[in-house]
Structure formats: C-alpha cells, structure tokens
Design a protein around this motif. Structure first.
Motif, PDB file in Angstrom:
ATOM      1  N   PHE A   1       0.835  -1.204   0.000  1.00 37.57           N
ATOM      2  CA  PHE A   1       0.000   0.000   0.000  1.00 37.57           C
ATOM      3  C   PHE A   1       0.870   1.254   0.000  1.00 37.57           C
ATOM      4  CE2 PHE A   1      -2.390   3.385   2.018  1.00 37.57           C
ATOM      5  CZ  PHE A   1      -3.587   3.343   1.318  1.00 37.57           C
ATOM      6  N   TYR A   2       1.903   1.244   0.822  1.00 36.42           N
ATOM      7  CA  TYR A   2       2.797   2.403   0.884  1.00 36.42           C
ATOM      8  C   TYR A   2       3.467   2.650  -0.463  1.00 36.42           C
ATOM      9  CZ  TYR A   2       6.827   5.266   2.030  1.00 36.42           C
ATOM     10  OH  TYR A   2       7.768   6.267   2.040  1.00 36.42           O
ATOM     11  N   VAL A   3       3.988   1.600  -1.070  1.00 39.31           N
ATOM     12  CA  VAL A   3       4.705   1.756  -2.338  1.00 39.31           C
ATOM     13  C   VAL A   3       3.751   2.171  -3.459  1.00 39.31           C
ATOM     14  CG1 VAL A   3       5.958   0.479  -4.120  1.00 39.31           C
ATOM     15  CG2 VAL A   3       6.578   0.209  -1.732  1.00 39.31           C
ATOM     16  N   PHE A   4       2.562   1.621  -3.483  1.00 33.24           N
ATOM     17  CA  PHE A   4       1.616   1.916  -4.567  1.00 33.24           C
ATOM     18  C   PHE A   4       0.962   3.283  -4.445  1.00 33.24           C
ATOM     19  CE2 PHE A   4      -0.052  -1.870  -7.149  1.00 33.24           C
ATOM     20  CZ  PHE A   4       1.227  -2.269  -7.439  1.00 33.24           C
ATOM     21  N   PHE A   5       0.647   3.722  -3.218  1.00 31.18           N
ATOM     22  CA  PHE A   5      -0.212   4.886  -3.071  1.00 31.18           C
ATOM     23  C   PHE A   5       0.420   6.069  -2.342  1.00 31.18           C
ATOM     24  CE2 PHE A   5      -3.050   1.137  -3.082  1.00 31.18           C
ATOM     25  CZ  PHE A   5      -3.621   1.363  -4.310  1.00 31.18           C
ATOM     26  N   ILE A   6       1.406   5.867  -1.495  1.00 27.33           N
ATOM     27  CA  ILE A   6       1.944   6.963  -0.698  1.00 27.33           C
ATOM     28  C   ILE A   6       3.296   7.432  -1.218  1.00 27.33           C
ATOM     29  CG2 ILE A   6       2.726   7.626   1.605  1.00 27.33           C
ATOM     30  CD1 ILE A   6       0.613   5.649   2.703  1.00 27.33           C
ATOM     31  N   TYR A   7       4.209   6.510  -1.465  1.00 27.74           N
ATOM     32  CA  TYR A   7       5.570   6.851  -1.868  1.00 27.74           C
ATOM     33  C   TYR A   7       5.579   7.457  -3.266  1.00 27.74           C
ATOM     34  CZ  TYR A   7      10.469   6.294  -3.145  1.00 27.74           C
ATOM     35  OH  TYR A   7      11.743   6.511  -3.570  1.00 27.74           O
ATOM     36  N   LYS A   8       6.219   8.610  -3.380  1.00 33.22           N
ATOM     37  CA  LYS A   8       6.396   9.260  -4.687  1.00 33.22           C
ATOM     38  C   LYS A   8       7.885   9.409  -4.930  1.00 33.22           C
ATOM     39  CE  LYS A   8       2.028   9.864  -5.235  1.00 33.22           C
ATOM     40  NZ  LYS A   8       1.298   8.873  -5.931  1.00 33.22           N
ATOM     41  N   GLU A   9       8.370   8.789  -6.000  1.00 36.30           N
ATOM     42  CA  GLU A   9       9.798   8.817  -6.300  1.00 36.30           C
ATOM     43  C   GLU A   9      10.195  10.180  -6.848  1.00 36.30           C
ATOM     44  OE1 GLU A   9      13.087   6.237  -8.782  1.00 36.30           O
ATOM     45  OE2 GLU A   9      10.969   5.950  -9.168  1.00 36.30           O
ATOM     46  N   ASP A  10      11.293  10.715  -6.351  1.00 38.98           N
ATOM     47  CA  ASP A  10      11.840  11.972  -6.840  1.00 38.98           C
ATOM     48  C   ASP A  10      12.649  11.667  -8.093  1.00 38.98           C
ATOM     49  OD1 ASP A  10      12.702  14.529  -7.192  1.00 38.98           O
ATOM     50  OD2 ASP A  10      14.058  14.543  -5.478  1.00 38.98           O
ATOM     51  N   LYS A  11      12.152  12.129  -9.235  1.00 45.74           N
ATOM     52  CA  LYS A  11      12.781  11.802 -10.524  1.00 45.74           C
ATOM     53  C   LYS A  11      14.213  12.318 -10.616  1.00 45.74           C
ATOM     54  CE  LYS A  11       9.101   9.919 -12.264  1.00 45.74           C
ATOM     55  NZ  LYS A  11       8.959   8.511 -12.407  1.00 45.74           N
ATOM     56  N   SER A  12      14.491  13.483 -10.050  1.00 49.02           N
ATOM     57  CA  SER A  12      15.843  14.043 -10.162  1.00 49.02           C
ATOM     58  C   SER A  12      16.851  13.201  -9.393  1.00 49.02           C
ATOM     59  CB  SER A  12      15.858  15.483  -9.652  1.00 49.02           C
ATOM     60  OG  SER A  12      15.534  15.518  -8.280  1.00 49.02           O
ATOM     61  N   LYS A  13      16.451  12.686  -8.223  1.00 46.98           N
ATOM     62  CA  LYS A  13      17.361  11.835  -7.453  1.00 46.98           C
ATOM     63  C   LYS A  13      17.601  10.506  -8.152  1.00 46.98           C
ATOM     64  CE  LYS A  13      16.419  13.685  -2.891  1.00 46.98           C
ATOM     65  NZ  LYS A  13      15.876  13.419  -1.576  1.00 46.98           N
ATOM     66  N   SER A  14      16.563   9.939  -8.755  1.00 39.63           N
ATOM     67  CA  SER A  14      16.745   8.653  -9.413  1.00 39.63           C
ATOM     68  C   SER A  14      17.614   8.796 -10.658  1.00 39.63           C
ATOM     69  CB  SER A  14      15.391   8.030  -9.777  1.00 39.63           C
ATOM     70  OG  SER A  14      14.722   8.828 -10.722  1.00 39.63           O
ATOM     71  N   LEU A  15      17.502   9.925 -11.371  1.00 44.82           N
ATOM     72  CA  LEU A  15      18.369  10.149 -12.523  1.00 44.82           C
ATOM     73  C   LEU A  15      19.808  10.347 -12.090  1.00 44.82           C
ATOM     74  CD1 LEU A  15      16.154  12.448 -14.770  1.00 44.82           C
ATOM     75  CD2 LEU A  15      16.761  10.067 -15.159  1.00 44.82           C
ATOM     76  N   ALA A  16      20.011  11.065 -10.995  1.00 41.46           N
ATOM     77  CA  ALA A  16      21.372  11.264 -10.495  1.00 41.46           C
ATOM     78  C   ALA A  16      21.975   9.932 -10.058  1.00 41.46           C
ATOM     79  CB  ALA A  16      21.362  12.257  -9.333  1.00 41.46           C
ATOM     80  N   ALA A  17      21.170   9.095  -9.405  1.00 39.16           N
ATOM     81  CA  ALA A  17      21.671   7.788  -8.984  1.00 39.16           C
ATOM     82  C   ALA A  17      21.999   6.920 -10.193  1.00 39.16           C
ATOM     83  CB  ALA A  17      20.637   7.095  -8.101  1.00 39.16           C
ATOM     84  N   ALA A  18      21.195   7.009 -11.230  1.00 36.63           N
ATOM     85  CA  ALA A  18      21.467   6.228 -12.441  1.00 36.63           C
ATOM     86  C   ALA A  18      22.756   6.699 -13.102  1.00 36.63           C
ATOM     87  CB  ALA A  18      20.300   6.341 -13.411  1.00 36.63           C
ATOM     88  N   ASN A  19      22.993   8.017 -13.116  1.00 40.07           N
ATOM     89  CA  ASN A  19      24.235   8.542 -13.689  1.00 40.07           C
ATOM     90  C   ASN A  19      25.445   8.109 -12.881  1.00 40.07           C
ATOM     91  OD1 ASN A  19      22.914   9.787 -15.774  1.00 40.07           O
ATOM     92  ND2 ASN A  19      22.728  11.750 -14.712  1.00 40.07           N
ATOM     93  N   ILE A  20      25.327   8.096 -11.558  1.00 40.28           N
ATOM     94  CA  ILE A  20      26.435   7.655 -10.716  1.00 40.28           C
ATOM     95  C   ILE A  20      26.734   6.186 -10.963  1.00 40.28           C
ATOM     96  CG2 ILE A  20      27.105   7.188  -8.327  1.00 40.28           C
ATOM     97  CD1 ILE A  20      25.633   9.780  -7.578  1.00 40.28           C
ATOM     98  N   LYS A  21      25.695   5.360 -11.049  1.00 40.41           N
ATOM     99  CA  LYS A  21      25.906   3.931 -11.298  1.00 40.41           C
ATOM    100  C   LYS A  21      26.576   3.717 -12.644  1.00 40.41           C
ATOM    101  CE  LYS A  21      22.073   2.281  -8.507  1.00 40.41           C
ATOM    102  NZ  LYS A  21      20.749   1.677  -8.521  1.00 40.41           N
ATOM    103  N   THR A  22      26.156   4.460 -13.653  1.00 44.45           N
ATOM    104  CA  THR A  22      26.767   4.329 -14.973  1.00 44.45           C
ATOM    105  C   THR A  22      28.226   4.754 -14.913  1.00 44.45           C
ATOM    106  OG1 THR A  22      24.643   4.830 -15.981  1.00 44.45           O
ATOM    107  CG2 THR A  22      26.579   5.002 -17.387  1.00 44.45           C
ATOM    108  N   HIS A  23      28.508   5.837 -14.199  1.00 48.52           N
ATOM    109  CA  HIS A  23      29.885   6.325 -14.084  1.00 48.52           C
ATOM    110  C   HIS A  23      30.757   5.292 -13.357  1.00 48.52           C
ATOM    111  CE1 HIS A  23      33.174   9.131 -13.811  1.00 48.52           C
ATOM    112  NE2 HIS A  23      33.225   8.953 -12.497  1.00 48.52           N
ATOM    113  N   ILE A  24      30.249   4.724 -12.289  1.00 42.92           N
ATOM    114  CA  ILE A  24      31.007   3.724 -11.534  1.00 42.92           C
ATOM    115  C   ILE A  24      31.240   2.490 -12.392  1.00 42.92           C
ATOM    116  CG2 ILE A  24      30.879   2.131  -9.586  1.00 42.92           C
ATOM    117  CD1 ILE A  24      29.438   4.377  -8.060  1.00 42.92           C
TER     118      ILE A  24
END
Length: 143
Positions: free
Chosen positions: A103-126
């Motif tokens: 319920f929390y993941v489906f209805f309450i939690y909202k992912e911050d797109k800017s943080k997820s893109l930054a994390a994806a860039n860091i993973k790609t860089h690593i």
C-alpha cells in the motif's frame, strides 16, 4: 508466455478441484485463488498496456493492490491453519506487513525523478570506471 501460464494454472486448478471435490473449504480456497490470480494477471496486463502517465494507469493500482492483498490473506489463512500459535502470529504479521508495504509503495511513496536520474548517472559512471582495464594492464606489465 502469459497464455501458457494461464493454461497451466487452469489445468492444475481443475485437477486440484477434482482431487478436493468432497472437501468444501479446500474447494473454496482453490476456486478463490484461481479467480484472484486470473483477475490479477488481467489487471497487470491492462496496467502494462496503458500509456505511461495516464490517469487510468494510476487507477489500476487499486485493484492490483486489492487482489494481491486478497491472495496474501488467503495464503496466510491456509498456512496458518496448519501451524502452532507462535508461527501463526508470525505468518499473519508477515502477511500484514507485506500488504501495508505494498500500500505504501503503490499509493503513498512518490519517487523523486531528479534523485533517481542522479543515482542512475552515478551507477553508470562507476560501472564505466570499473570496466576500465588500463590500471590492470599496467600492473601486469610491471610484473
């Protein structure tokens, strides 16, 4: 592939109904599990075919979570009837926490797109840095 899954589910459910034809609680369990699974597969199919940012896709989360919770409760009930009280409480606690987390993941939690893109860039860089073989080649040449 999904059609094959539904076919296998149907065949095994029919055989289970035949085996349990004189046990009413087991029949109710088998039939309700089959109906919930087929409805869940259908809802997931509809959810996947809808456009990414549509309002209908957001609304499809409700029946998906509801059906997943029903399946979770049915499994917990079926298993808990065969366990002692301490394990019974543990099974129900896990079922409840799973449903609440869903319920929390489906209805309450909202992912911050800017943080997820930054994390994806860091993973790609690593990943690119770790694949770079020049330090290993230089170390091997020194030996």
């Amino acid at each position: 592939m999904p059609l094959l899954v539904i076919l296998i589910l149907t065949v095994t459910s029919v055989f289970s109904v035949i085996r349990a034809r004189h046990d009413v609680p087991t029949l109710a369990f088998i039939i309700s599990m089959y109906v919930c699974l087929v409805l869940l597969f259908y809802c997931l199919y509809v959810h996947d075919t809808l456009p990414a940012n549509s309002q209908q896709k957001e609304k499809m989360r409700v029946p998906i979570w509801f059906l997943a919770t029903i399946l979770n409760v049915l499994f917990a009930y079926r298993v808990s009837t065969m366990l002692p009280l301490t394990l019974d409480c543990l099974v129900w606690a896990m079922a409840g926490s799973t449903s609440l987390l869903g319920f929390y993941v489906f209805f309450i939690y909202k992912e911050d797109k800017s943080k997820s893109l930054a994390a994806a860039n860091i993973k790609t860089h690593i990943r690119v840095k770790s694949v770079d073989s020049e330090p290993f080649v230089a170390a091997a040449e020194k030996v």
